[in-house]
Design a protein around this motif. Sequence first.
Motif, PDB file in Angstrom:
ATOM      1  N   LEU A 127      23.981 -13.324 -54.537  1.00 59.87           N
ATOM      2  CA  LEU A 127      24.395 -12.732 -55.808  1.00 59.87           C
ATOM      3  C   LEU A 127      23.233 -12.280 -56.689  1.00 59.87           C
ATOM      4  O   LEU A 127      23.455 -11.604 -57.699  1.00 59.87           O
ATOM      5  N   LYS A 168      30.658  -9.065 -63.402  1.00 63.77           N
ATOM      6  CA  LYS A 168      29.993  -7.761 -63.447  1.00 63.77           C
ATOM      7  C   LYS A 168      30.866  -6.724 -64.139  1.00 63.77           C
ATOM      8  O   LYS A 168      30.375  -5.918 -64.945  1.00 63.77           O
ATOM      9  N   GLU A 169      32.142  -6.727 -63.847  1.00 65.13           N
ATOM     10  CA  GLU A 169      33.043  -5.750 -64.468  1.00 65.13           C
ATOM     11  C   GLU A 169      33.063  -5.916 -65.983  1.00 65.13           C
ATOM     12  O   GLU A 169      32.991  -4.931 -66.733  1.00 65.13           O
ATOM     13  N   MET A 186      23.013  -8.692 -57.546  1.00 63.66           N
ATOM     14  CA  MET A 186      24.187  -8.147 -58.232  1.00 63.66           C
ATOM     15  C   MET A 186      24.237  -8.531 -59.705  1.00 63.66           C
ATOM     16  O   MET A 186      24.604  -7.717 -60.555  1.00 63.66           O
ATOM     17  N   ASP A 239      24.211 -10.134 -67.657  1.00 63.98           N
ATOM     18  CA  ASP A 239      25.580  -9.830 -67.239  1.00 63.98           C
ATOM     19  C   ASP A 239      26.547 -10.915 -67.697  1.00 63.98           C
ATOM     20  O   ASP A 239      27.764 -10.700 -67.714  1.00 63.98           O
ATOM     21  N   SER A 241      28.250  -0.698 -62.076  1.00 62.31           N
ATOM     22  CA  SER A 241      29.421  -1.333 -61.474  1.00 62.31           C
ATOM     23  C   SER A 241      29.383  -1.295 -59.957  1.00 62.31           C
ATOM     24  O   SER A 241      30.114  -2.010 -59.287  1.00 62.31           O
ATOM     25  N   MET A 274      31.820 -14.453 -54.539  1.00 59.79           N
ATOM     26  CA  MET A 274      31.707 -13.005 -54.707  1.00 59.79           C
ATOM     27  C   MET A 274      32.823 -12.460 -55.595  1.00 59.79           C
ATOM     28  O   MET A 274      32.600 -11.568 -56.421  1.00 59.79           O
ATOM     29  N   HIS A 275      34.014 -12.983 -55.444  1.00 60.97           N
ATOM     30  CA  HIS A 275      35.141 -12.552 -56.280  1.00 60.97           C
ATOM     31  C   HIS A 275      34.848 -12.827 -57.757  1.00 60.97           C
ATOM     32  O   HIS A 275      35.054 -11.961 -58.619  1.00 60.97           O
ATOM     33  N   ARG A 284      32.143 -10.427 -59.124  1.00 62.98           N
ATOM     34  CA  ARG A 284      32.639  -9.081 -59.433  1.00 62.98           C
ATOM     35  C   ARG A 284      33.350  -9.067 -60.788  1.00 62.98           C
ATOM     36  O   ARG A 284      33.249  -8.089 -61.542  1.00 62.98           O
ATOM     37  N   GLN A 285      34.065 -10.137 -61.112  1.00 61.56           N
ATOM     38  CA  GLN A 285      34.732 -10.212 -62.412  1.00 61.56           C
ATOM     39  C   GLN A 285      33.710 -10.256 -63.548  1.00 61.56           C
ATOM     40  O   GLN A 285      33.881  -9.601 -64.584  1.00 61.56           O
ATOM     41  N   PHE A 316      28.236  -2.201 -56.456  1.00 61.27           N
ATOM     42  CA  PHE A 316      27.599  -3.397 -55.904  1.00 61.27           C
ATOM     43  C   PHE A 316      26.501  -3.014 -54.928  1.00 61.27           C
ATOM     44  O   PHE A 316      26.725  -2.251 -53.991  1.00 61.27           O
TER      45      PHE A 316
END
Length: 453
Positions: A31, A107-108, A34, A39, A151, A100-101, A104-105, A153
């Motif tokens: 991660l 990061k969004e 990312m 963030d 956004s 990872m899930h 992503r939340q 990845f």
Amino acid sequence: MSQGRTPPQDIQAEQAVIGSCLIDPDKVTELAAMLAPDDFSEDKHQVIWATMLAMHDDRTPIDAVTLPKALTEKGHLERAGGLSHVVTVARSVPTAAHAMHYARQVKEASVRRRLIREAALISSMAHDSTVELEALADEAERRILGASSLSAFDPGPRPIGPVAAAHWRELYDARDRRELVGLPTGFAALDGKLVGLQPGDLTVLAARTSLGKTSLALAIARTVAARQVPVVLFSLEMSARQIAERLISMGAEINMRDVRARRLTDERWEAGTLAIAEFGATPLWVDDRRGQSTHSIVSKARRVKGVGLVVIDYLGLIRDPEQRGETRAQHVGQQVKRIRDMAGNLGCPVLLLCQLNREPEGRADKKPQLSDVRESGDIEQDADNVLLLWHDPKHVGLNKVTVIVAKQRNGPTGEVCIEWEPEFVRFRTDNIQTPRKPELFGGREERRSRHFD
């Protein structure tokens, strides 16, 4: 952040990311590319993540015991919410399987916060009447693109084996179909040198004024679009109507002077109509707004769904604001780098036209060299391929033009000759069929309706 509204954030996801990495420290490696500390929306989570990244870089073991110790040594434990918060975060998830899930939340939400900040700044600039509209639009586009690009990845380094296997399969499949791996230019001899235009490659096409750069670019664009591959042409010098006239002359084999003077027989009007129907059925897009910036070009190219080739005519007419203290060579170099990055990010070839300087005029044979590419050494450095057009004195009266492959990053250099047809302002391609000879229209009213319906 905006009128008292709570900015986008996902506190539970932030805790879950940190908790997952405390369960499985290898997730930090996964991660790190990312997620940056900023963030995270909460300051204490920013401090914790920054400390974990530092521990990862130092190869210090990361767990629920070593993390509080590292925070204490840096004097950041209290800022991180104290030992109790670190323990709470460590217990926030039962498994690291969904790291990872959660990432992503996080990061969004981060990208949404940045978009809000940039929008507020753009709004402030728009209210300032001293800021020129063109500069405002370019800056707004640059900021929004910069924020939204976060956004995407970045997977970071990948094992080379699967990449090689997939590419080898592409080569094998193309062999079975007897096709080029890249996009054809329409000139067999040139394709023999380049093996087609390759995805992600920046190809520079350079020549002195009026030696056929645009005509060659149009021939390549027609060839690619005829395969139903979307092509977008940014014509910063010629209008869309002028481009259309050239395409009609090229496709219908009508003398360009007659097209512009409208001195055409019924048969030629019919041929022009058929040529329009032919190239009009292909995904060839033209943008003729002058004075565009590289940011504008990149933004528009991204909006063309499935774009397979981008053509820019030409580099010297791109208008980007120059930075204070920046030389012309540095300025052009930055433009070329942005265009090269666009090719890589879109995964399609980009054909960039540019002028040569006057050095060839001082040579007896007027033969151009790679060093003649105008204004910036970065052009020849950053381009994957550099093509130079040359009217070889040996070919005077033969309507032949030499394409010099002056640079090819992954292949040989050399020269090929292509045939120039001045009456049609075109280079004769090898794989586009000339429209069939049309029959005359019936009567005047029928001609009018079929020309312009």
